[in-house]
Design a protein around this motif. Structure first.
Motif, PDB file in Angstrom:
ATOM      1  N   GLU A 102       0.812  -1.208   0.000  1.00 41.92           N
ATOM      2  CA  GLU A 102       0.000   0.000   0.000  1.00 41.92           C
ATOM      3  C   GLU A 102       0.850   1.264   0.000  1.00 41.92           C
ATOM      4  O   GLU A 102       0.606   2.226   0.715  1.00 41.92           O
ATOM      5  CB  GLU A 102      -0.940   0.010   1.210  1.00 41.92           C
ATOM      6  CG  GLU A 102      -1.920  -1.156   1.209  1.00 41.92           C
ATOM      7  CD  GLU A 102      -2.831  -1.128   2.425  1.00 41.92           C
ATOM      8  OE1 GLU A 102      -2.640  -0.223   3.266  1.00 41.92           O
ATOM      9  OE2 GLU A 102      -3.705  -1.989   2.534  1.00 41.92           O
ATOM     10  N   GLY A 103       1.908   1.220  -0.792  1.00 38.97           N
ATOM     11  CA  GLY A 103       2.751   2.390  -0.950  1.00 38.97           C
ATOM     12  C   GLY A 103       3.712   2.637   0.185  1.00 38.97           C
ATOM     13  O   GLY A 103       4.460   3.602   0.191  1.00 38.97           O
ATOM     14  N   LYS A 222       5.954  -7.936  -8.799  1.00 43.57           N
ATOM     15  CA  LYS A 222       5.866  -6.956  -7.719  1.00 43.57           C
ATOM     16  C   LYS A 222       6.319  -7.519  -6.374  1.00 43.57           C
ATOM     17  O   LYS A 222       6.300  -6.802  -5.372  1.00 43.57           O
ATOM     18  CB  LYS A 222       4.440  -6.426  -7.605  1.00 43.57           C
ATOM     19  CG  LYS A 222       4.065  -5.455  -8.707  1.00 43.57           C
ATOM     20  CD  LYS A 222       2.812  -4.687  -8.369  1.00 43.57           C
ATOM     21  CE  LYS A 222       2.561  -3.595  -9.371  1.00 43.57           C
ATOM     22  NZ  LYS A 222       1.379  -2.779  -9.025  1.00 43.57           N
ATOM     23  N   ASP A 260       1.010  -1.220 -15.893  1.00 41.49           N
ATOM     24  CA  ASP A 260       0.593  -1.209 -14.497  1.00 41.49           C
ATOM     25  C   ASP A 260      -0.299   0.001 -14.206  1.00 41.49           C
ATOM     26  O   ASP A 260      -0.322   0.965 -14.970  1.00 41.49           O
ATOM     27  CB  ASP A 260       1.828  -1.198 -13.594  1.00 41.49           C
ATOM     28  CG  ASP A 260       1.485  -1.452 -12.141  1.00 41.49           C
ATOM     29  OD1 ASP A 260       0.780  -2.439 -11.871  1.00 41.49           O
ATOM     30  OD2 ASP A 260       1.901  -0.671 -11.276  1.00 41.49           O
ATOM     31  N   TYR A 261      -0.993  -0.038 -13.074  1.00 43.81           N
ATOM     32  CA  TYR A 261      -1.878   1.064 -12.713  1.00 43.81           C
ATOM     33  C   TYR A 261      -1.125   2.194 -12.017  1.00 43.81           C
ATOM     34  O   TYR A 261      -1.617   3.326 -11.953  1.00 43.81           O
ATOM     35  CB  TYR A 261      -3.012   0.573 -11.802  1.00 43.81           C
ATOM     36  CG  TYR A 261      -2.554   0.148 -10.426  1.00 43.81           C
ATOM     37  CD1 TYR A 261      -2.583   1.038  -9.353  1.00 43.81           C
ATOM     38  CD2 TYR A 261      -2.080  -1.143 -10.194  1.00 43.81           C
ATOM     39  CE1 TYR A 261      -2.160   0.655  -8.095  1.00 43.81           C
ATOM     40  CE2 TYR A 261      -1.650  -1.532  -8.941  1.00 43.81           C
ATOM     41  CZ  TYR A 261      -1.693  -0.635  -7.889  1.00 43.81           C
ATOM     42  OH  TYR A 261      -1.265  -1.026  -6.650  1.00 43.81           O
ATOM     43  N   GLN A 262       0.079   1.930 -11.508  1.00 46.17           N
ATOM     44  CA  GLN A 262       0.855   2.956 -10.839  1.00 46.17           C
ATOM     45  C   GLN A 262       1.636   3.792 -11.850  1.00 46.17           C
ATOM     46  O   GLN A 262       2.303   3.252 -12.730  1.00 46.17           O
ATOM     47  CB  GLN A 262       1.829   2.328  -9.836  1.00 46.17           C
ATOM     48  CG  GLN A 262       1.152   1.688  -8.631  1.00 46.17           C
ATOM     49  CD  GLN A 262       2.156   1.088  -7.664  1.00 46.17           C
ATOM     50  OE1 GLN A 262       3.038   0.322  -8.060  1.00 46.17           O
ATOM     51  NE2 GLN A 262       2.031   1.421  -6.390  1.00 46.17           N
ATOM     52  N   THR A 263       1.538   5.102 -11.703  1.00 48.77           N
ATOM     53  CA  THR A 263       2.195   6.003 -12.651  1.00 48.77           C
ATOM     54  C   THR A 263       3.702   5.769 -12.704  1.00 48.77           C
ATOM     55  O   THR A 263       4.311   5.798 -13.773  1.00 48.77           O
ATOM     56  CB  THR A 263       1.906   7.467 -12.273  1.00 48.77           C
ATOM     57  OG1 THR A 263       0.499   7.673 -12.262  1.00 48.77           O
ATOM     58  CG2 THR A 263       2.547   8.418 -13.266  1.00 48.77           C
ATOM     59  N   GLU A 264       4.318   5.537 -11.544  1.00 47.35           N
ATOM     60  CA  GLU A 264       5.768   5.302 -11.498  1.00 47.35           C
ATOM     61  C   GLU A 264       6.160   4.125 -12.382  1.00 47.35           C
ATOM     62  O   GLU A 264       7.139   4.188 -13.129  1.00 47.35           O
ATOM     63  CB  GLU A 264       6.190   5.022 -10.052  1.00 47.35           C
ATOM     64  CG  GLU A 264       7.634   4.617  -9.897  1.00 47.35           C
ATOM     65  CD  GLU A 264       7.930   3.981  -8.539  1.00 47.35           C
ATOM     66  OE1 GLU A 264       9.045   3.448  -8.382  1.00 47.35           O
ATOM     67  OE2 GLU A 264       7.050   4.002  -7.666  1.00 47.35           O
ATOM     68  N   ASN A 265       5.377   3.050 -12.318  1.00 48.94           N
ATOM     69  CA  ASN A 265       5.682   1.870 -13.126  1.00 48.94           C
ATOM     70  C   ASN A 265       5.392   2.120 -14.600  1.00 48.94           C
ATOM     71  O   ASN A 265       6.130   1.631 -15.477  1.00 48.94           O
ATOM     72  CB  ASN A 265       4.885   0.673 -12.622  1.00 48.94           C
ATOM     73  CG  ASN A 265       5.317   0.233 -11.235  1.00 48.94           C
ATOM     74  OD1 ASN A 265       6.472   0.422 -10.859  1.00 48.94           O
ATOM     75  ND2 ASN A 265       4.411  -0.326 -10.464  1.00 48.94           N
ATOM     76  N   LYS A 266       4.346   2.854 -14.889  1.00 49.97           N
ATOM     77  CA  LYS A 266       4.047   3.195 -16.284  1.00 49.97           C
ATOM     78  C   LYS A 266       5.215   3.942 -16.916  1.00 49.97           C
ATOM     79  O   LYS A 266       5.644   3.627 -18.035  1.00 49.97           O
ATOM     80  CB  LYS A 266       2.790   4.053 -16.356  1.00 49.97           C
ATOM     81  CG  LYS A 266       1.494   3.323 -16.045  1.00 49.97           C
ATOM     82  CD  LYS A 266       0.313   4.283 -16.138  1.00 49.97           C
ATOM     83  CE  LYS A 266      -0.990   3.567 -15.817  1.00 49.97           C
ATOM     84  NZ  LYS A 266      -2.154   4.483 -15.860  1.00 49.97           N
TER      85      LYS A 266
END
Length: 510
Positions: A102-103, A222, A260-266
């Protein structure tokens, strides 16, 4: 730790085992026990037990002769080099950061301690390899290095990168491990370590990818937050002409991370895909429709409002367009087909027009000139929407650096140069927008630095001169009355520059 050498017993394999020297048997037993303690249960994670394990490994490495440490690659079961490779993998996994939940990341202080301890052990192992290289009696060091190099490299990159699970001390140890590894392998750089010294030499990139592969599938990637960074960093060390031979290994994980849904991973995934676009020949990307797959995967990210992601996506797409358009053929008797660049520019302009967030506006404006250069005369397809965007962006103050307005003026200059036959019918609208901008900048009392104001005035003046060239001198006539009645010295200076350009004088881009 007591190491007992078992008695020789007959086996179905024959006398091979009985002829094996006792030090090798004892060493295998020691490594097996250490592997068990590292991988089974939680005991090895407790402080006292962990210290004992590392002391045992350190003592074992120091006490073992090079000949014993690397011999036995032809043994019936597993030779010493294979067992050392398994030990290196276990040590690397032991120092891996925990999965982020969860971050939030917990336990990173413990990870840095483990990394320092494991790094020191790897330095001792590599020291043994170096000693074996310099010894004429031990020729099996190459086999040992083959099994050690991959796991040690992954450990070093995991803890060299500046991440939440590293500390200055652990990064220093990891960098030292990487430097010694390159020295032992006679490689002048990480790139040469991965791809080999020349095109014909086989590097270790395949070995690294095979080690990362179990952690780079949809279910597991992940579990270890370091894996994606190790993959991305390693990928970007290999360039043309080596990268294309690994395309089947690097493309799926790059697409997986970018989806992925996370911007960092995108963003990380798009950077990987961009590197592939830049370093793999167009023929290989067009094969099996790979380029189209890349395009659709990247294009979908334009619907997100994150300016960092938009920047990465637009840069990647601009380099992908030439590859995609290699397959387009234009026959002179028909209209030119709509390109992928047209499709992206249409979407970008649709989002630019109502956009109010400054960071996103700057990102769009920063990349707009490249689209005009790419399309050239075909930009006329988007003239109406471009006109609305240009006028709208010139009206809005963009902060002290004025990046958006400077890029919009650059876009307007390129637009006039490439589509000048269509400019005359829009002359009045563009002239009003530029004069308003010049007056606003000349009377601006904000914190904008004077060099920025000067640059804006110069760019706006250049646009007026280009408009005058495209309209056969109409701008000079329209500005004549304004020049007589204007009292602001900065505005007058800009208008005079336009009036002083002689008729028919050459001008950049026209």
């Amino acid at each position: 730790m007591e190491l007992d050498c078992p008695h020789e017993t007959p086996t179905r394999e024959g006398p091979a085992v009985s002829r094996e020297c006792p030090p090798t048997i004892a060493l295998r037993q020691a490594i097996s026990q250490i592997l068990h303690r590292l991988t089974v249960g939680r005991e090895a994670r407790r402080g006292n037990v962990r210290d004992a394990v590392f002391q045992d490994i350190s003592a074992m490495i120091e006490a073992t002769e090079c000949e014993t440490l690397f011999e036995g690659s032809g043994a019936p079961n597993r030779g010493m080099p294979e067992m050392l490779g398994e030990l290196a993998k276990a040590l690397g996994r032991y120092a891996d950061p925990p999965r982020e939940k969860e971050g939030r990341s917990d336990g990173h202080s413990e990870v840095t301690e483990k990394a320092e301890e494991v790094g020191l052990l790897f330095l001792k192992l590599l020291g043994k390899v170096e000693a074996a290289k310099n010894s004429q009696d031990c020729r099996a060091w190459k086999t040992g290095l083959h099994h050690l190099a991959g796991p040690i490299y992954i450990f070093a990159i995991t803890h060299t990168l500046k991440q939440s699970w590293t500390s200055p001390r652990s990064r220093d140890v990891a960098r030292e491990v990487l430097a010694v590894l390159l020295q032992v392998t006679n490689c002048g750089s990480v790139a040469r370590f991965l791809r080999g010294e020349n095109e014909d030499e086989k590097g270790r990139f395949t070995v690294i990818m095979e080690l990362l592969k179990p952690d780079l599938n949809k279910e597991s990637w992940k579990n270890n937050p370091a894996t994606k960074h190790v993959f991305s960093w390693t990928l970007q060390q290999v360039t043309r002409p080596w990268l294309n031979q690994y395309l089947e290994k690097i493309l799926p994980p790059s697409l997986l991370i970018s989806d992925d849904y996370q911007t960092e991973n995108k963003i990380l995934g798009v950077h990987c895909l961009h590197h592939i676009v830049l370093n793999v020949p167009a023929a290989d990307l067009l094969q099996y429709n790979r380029a189209q797959v890349l395009y659709h995967a990247i294009f979908n990210h334009l619907y997100t409002p994150e300016h960092h992601l938009i920047q990465a996506v637009l840069l990647c797409l601009l380099d992908l367009f030439p590859i995609l358009e290699k397959t387009l053929q234009w026959k002179g008797d028909t209209a030119r087909p709509t390109t992928h660049c047209d499709e992206v520019l249409q979407l970008v302009l649709t989002y630019m027009e109502p956009e109010h967030r400054l960071l996103v506006r700057r990102t769009y404006a920063r990349n707009l000139p490249a689209f005009v250069k790419r399309l050239g005369i075909l930009t006329v397809r988007h003239w109406k929407r471009l006109e609305r965007v240009i006028i709208g962006y010139l009206e809005v103050y963009d902060g002290p650096e004025e990046e958006a307005r400077l890029k919009i003026l650059e876009t307007l200059k390129l637009l006039i140069q490439h589509t000048w036959p269509r400019v005359s019918c829009r002359l009045v609208v563009l002239l009003k927008a530029l004069l308003k901008l010049i007056c606003d900048i000349a009377t601006d009392r904000s914190l904008t630095p004077e060099p920025i104001k000067t640059a804006l005035l110069q760019e706006a003046t250049d646009c007026l001169i280009l408009l005058d060239h495209c309209s056969q001198g109409q701008v000079k006539g329209l500005l004549a009355k304004s020049l007589q009645s204007c009292e602001d010295s900065k505005v007058v200076d800009c208008l005079r520059k336009v009036q002083q350009v002689p008729e028919g004088a050459p001008w950049d881009g026209t």
